[in-house]
Design a protein around this motif. Structure first.
Motif, short mmCIF file in Angstrom:
data_model
loop_
_atom_site.label_atom_id
_atom_site.label_comp_id
_atom_site.label_asym_id
_atom_site.label_seq_id
_atom_site.Cartn_x
_atom_site.Cartn_y
_atom_site.Cartn_z
N GLN A 145 -2.37 4.32 3.04
CA GLN A 145 -3.46 4.15 4.12
C GLN A 145 -3.25 5.35 5.00
N ASN A 146 -1.96 5.37 5.79
CA ASN A 146 -1.71 6.28 6.76
C ASN A 146 -1.37 7.58 6.19
N GLU A 193 0.85 -1.20 0.01
CA GLU A 193 -0.22 -0.01 0.02
C GLU A 193 0.96 1.09 -0.05
#
Length: 767
Positions: free
Chosen positions: A511-512, A494
């Motif tokens: 995602q973060n 990701e």
């Protein structure tokens, strides 16, 4: 007015330098200095502060020592010291071409000089010392308020320039405020033609204040003109366009530079790109002044009439100074030359120079008119904004030949201003403004023109797609230090990798939404980052001419190849054994991944912008400035076919997954689809409102995704040629789009420094 009959005392000299004398005493003492060689020498020796030049100008008719008097060198010394004190160092972020292991005095890098006593010892003997987490490599330059250092940032793993406030001034509130203001002013401006300011900081004990900024490898415009003067008209227009764009970004933030001159214009070595630097005199228009009323700041040869009289310097003042710089570039001489500072200022206020096209016949009248408009004595008679000037200059640049929109700076359209005042007619004479605006992507047309179906007839546009299409949610990755020229998904993770204009690669956790790795990969701009199809490695290419191969886990370089000039397009072969690269001079380079050998090369006409491999590995496609799409045998590099039909440079090319079609796009807003076997054009897709910079197919081959100069990413249905959606979110040009075939996503990279990850699952579900 009586003249002082005795020589000046030390206190009087210091008061004169500081500008603290009342006008009557100032005139009396300066008249004495004009005829006293002893006081002239004393003044030269003591000149370390500021000079109230306004009083000299105001009395220019009654106070004028002979031109050969030593009075004038003394005054120049004061003016030079004034500029040095107010602008710490014009080369603050400039890295000279020559870099040696010893300084000019022969000392080795780790021999700490007294002026560097504030540095902590470094554990690496190759460095002069350490400042917080910065390893200091060498001294770049010195200024009245501090010293400029080249350093290595151990946290972000990149080279930077650090401007350190002289400890002598750290206790001076005014000096400290000016120093910090420089950092804050520059940090507020994010633009490709302004030197990036990274950090305003203090050392851990709080005694040392310093600025951390972008390190530029190149030379100043001043140095360039010392070797080559006047400059070619095309260079005057190109450089001027970029200076104006950077200045426009500053004015857009309410900043006034106040010291536009050739020494504050940097030219990158590899790219020839302009970087505006030294905002030491910049300030927000509504801030409280740090200088007292009547203090003249700036460089006399480049001052505006209002600056010379001590009035506030605003955006119009910057326009005048910019006009002086352009005049000097175009003619090889200053428009206001005189043997003295007072003489210069008298010409600045009272005399108009000969138009550049009469001094240098190679300068087009259009360019000459722009320069003269900038040099109007009355601010209201100058162009209304630097934005309008940048736009006009961009139009002049295009008249010298087709250029990539990537060479045209980003200029935000804030209004419909044109050249104003007495020079409104210029806007009418230069009808090419519309061409310039289109090239920059400033015009946004309201109507969607639709696509072209395969018969070549216009398709009917229905349900104009929204730029905020809810079917395609996105994730924003922001905060990159400059334009993101390329982005690619990290296979199996990701993550995405971003190629930044400052030569760094950033690895983002999607995602973060955090940067997990940042490192320097190239000197200067990185054009492409591209992951290997099967192995944990990736490749990058840059304006420095290098193609580099990196370990995707350790981020260590595996090997590199050097082309004779800038490399923009690269692509891995489908089996991963080779990489193809196209350079600025039109040469195709074919490299073997494992052996590191160059196994083939071929030269075509014009620069190569984009390359791609067919999915079976048999063919390589190239596009560039010669307006031709070429298909080459991937083994022999023999040309198989060429497709013509583009009306300008082509910026990108892509094979459809099954290899039957080839898409090409670029200048002219049209996407061409070609049958690879027959060489016939099968479709034209229109509807884009700007030039198209990137193209890629979805993994099913059912849709084409393009990125444009207008900041829009478009999705096209190949079956009928209509536009499915247009995805907004970027503030300016979208440079490229990358496909994540496993997760049905694309990533777009922008000139605004942002990356967007778009979910295209809805397209896969419809198949």
């Amino acid at each position: 007015m009586p003249v002082a009959t005795t020589c000046l005392t030390r206190d009087q000299i210091q008061s004169l330098i500081r500008g603290s004398l009342p006008p009557t005493e100032l005139q009396k003492l300066t008249e004495h200095i004009g005829s006293c060689s002893a006081c002239q020498q004393a003044l030269q020796m003591a000149a370390t502060g500021t000079l109230e030049i306004e009083s000299l100008v105001a009395n220019r008719m009654t106070m004028s020592p002979p031109n050969d008097s030593a009075y004038w060198p003394a005054i120049r010394s004061i003016a030079d010291a004034d500029r040095t004190a107010l602008t710490p160092d014009t080369s603050a972020s400039f890295q000279p071409e020559a870099t040696t292991a010893a300084d000019s005095d022969g000392t080795t890098p780790n021999a700490k000089k007294p002026e560097l006593s504030f540095l902590e010892p470094s554990d690496d003997p190759a460095y002069l010392g350490r400042l917080d987490h910065f390893q200091i490599a060498r001294v770049i330059g010195r200024g009245g308020m501090g010293i400029v250092l080249e350093a290595f940032d151990t946290h972000l793993q990149r080279s930077v320039a650090i401007k350190v406030l002289n400890p002598e001034f750290a206790k001076n509130d005014t000096a400290r405020q000016r120093f910090c203001r420089e950092g804050r002013a520059a940090a507020a401006i994010s633009h490709e033609h302004v030197v990036s300011m990274y950090q305003v900081a203090r050392e851990s004990d709080g005694k040392i204040a310093y600025l951390v900024m972008q390190l530029i490898d190149g030379e100043t415009l001043e140095s360039r003109m010392m070797r080559q003067s006047p400059l070619a008209a095309s260079e005057v227009a190109r450089m001027g366009m970029q200076i104006a764009a950077g200045l426009s970004a500053a004015h857009g933030r309410g900043m006034v530079h106040r010291d536009i001159k050739p020494a504050n214009v940097l030219i990158e070595k590899e790219t020839e790109r302009i970087k505006l630097t030294d905002f030491g005199l910049a300030r927000a228009a509504d801030d409280v002044k740090l200088t007292k009323t009547g203090m003249v700041t700036g460089t006399p040869l480049y001052m505006s009439p209002e600056q010379a009289m001590g009035s506030d310097a605003d955006e119009k003042s910057d326009l005048f100074s910019f006009g002086v710089v352009l005049y000097e570039m175009a003619t090889g001489k200053s428009p206001f030359q005189a043997p003295s500072i007072v003489g210069v200022m008298k010409k600045v206020m009272d005399e108009s120079p000969e138009p550049p096209h009469r001094v240098n016949s190679s300068i087009p009248r259009k360019l000459s008119d722009v320069i003269m408009a900038l040099l109007e004595k009355k601010p209201d008679d100058r162009p209304e904004s630097i934005h309008s000037v940048a736009t006009v200059l961009a139009g002049i640049v295009t008249e010298f030949g087709p250029i990539s929109p990537l060479q045209v700076p980003a200029i935000k359209a804030n209004d419909a201003k044109r050249l104003s005042g007495k020079h409104r007619t210029i806007a009418r004479r230069v009808s090419y403004i519309a061409v310039a605006i289109a090239a920059i992507g400033l015009i946004t047309l309201g109507a969607v023109l639709g696509g072209w179906i395969f018969t070549g007839e216009p398709a009917t546009a229905t349900n104009t797609p929204s730029t905020d299409d809810a079917r395609f949610p996105s994730v924003l990755l922001s905060g990159n230090p400059g334009t993101v020229l390329s982005v690619d998904f990290v296979p199996g993770k990701e993550q995405v990798a971003a190629a930044i204009e400052d030569g760094s690669i950033r690895i983002w956790d999607i995602q973060n939404q955090k940067v997990i790795k940042n490192f320097n990969a190239h000197r200067g701009l990185i054009w492409m980052v591209h992951y290997h199809p099967t192995r944990p490695i990736f490749a990058t290419s840059g304006d420095d001419g290098f193609v580099k191969l990196w370990d995707a886990n350790t981020y260590q370089m595996i090997r590199e190849w050097k082309a004779p000039n800038a490399v923009r397009g690269i692509a891995f072969s489908p089996d991963g054994s080779r990489i193809v690269a196209g350079d600025r001079e039109g040469t195709i380079h074919l490299y073997d991944i494992d052996s590191g050998e160059q196994v083939g090369s071929k030269t075509q006409s014009g620069a190569i912008f984009g390359v791609d491999y067919s999915s079976d590995g048999k063919w390589i496609a190239t596009v560039g400035t010669d307006k031709t799409v070429r298909v080459w045998d991937a083994s022999s590099l023999e040309e198989r076919q060429s497709f013509t039909g583009h009306k300008g440079p082509i910026y990108d090319v892509a094979f459809i997954p099954d290899g039957s079609l080839l898409a090409s796009a670029g200048w002219g807003k049209v996407i061409h689809l070609w049958n690879v076997d027959t060489g016939q054009e099968v479709a034209k897709l229109t509807g884009s409102q700007s030039d198209i910079l990137g193209v890629t197919f979805c993994n099913f081959g059912s849709h084409l995704i393009t990125s444009g100069q207008d900041g829009i990413t478009r999705i096209w249905d190949i079956s009928d040629g209509h536009e499915v959606a247009k995805l907004g979110g970027h503030e300016s040009s979208v440079h490229n789009v990358s496909l994540d075939s496993e997760n049905h996503r694309i990533a777009s990279s922008g000139r605004d420094g942002n990356i967007r990850i778009w979910d295209l699952s809805v397209l896969s579900e419809s198949k």
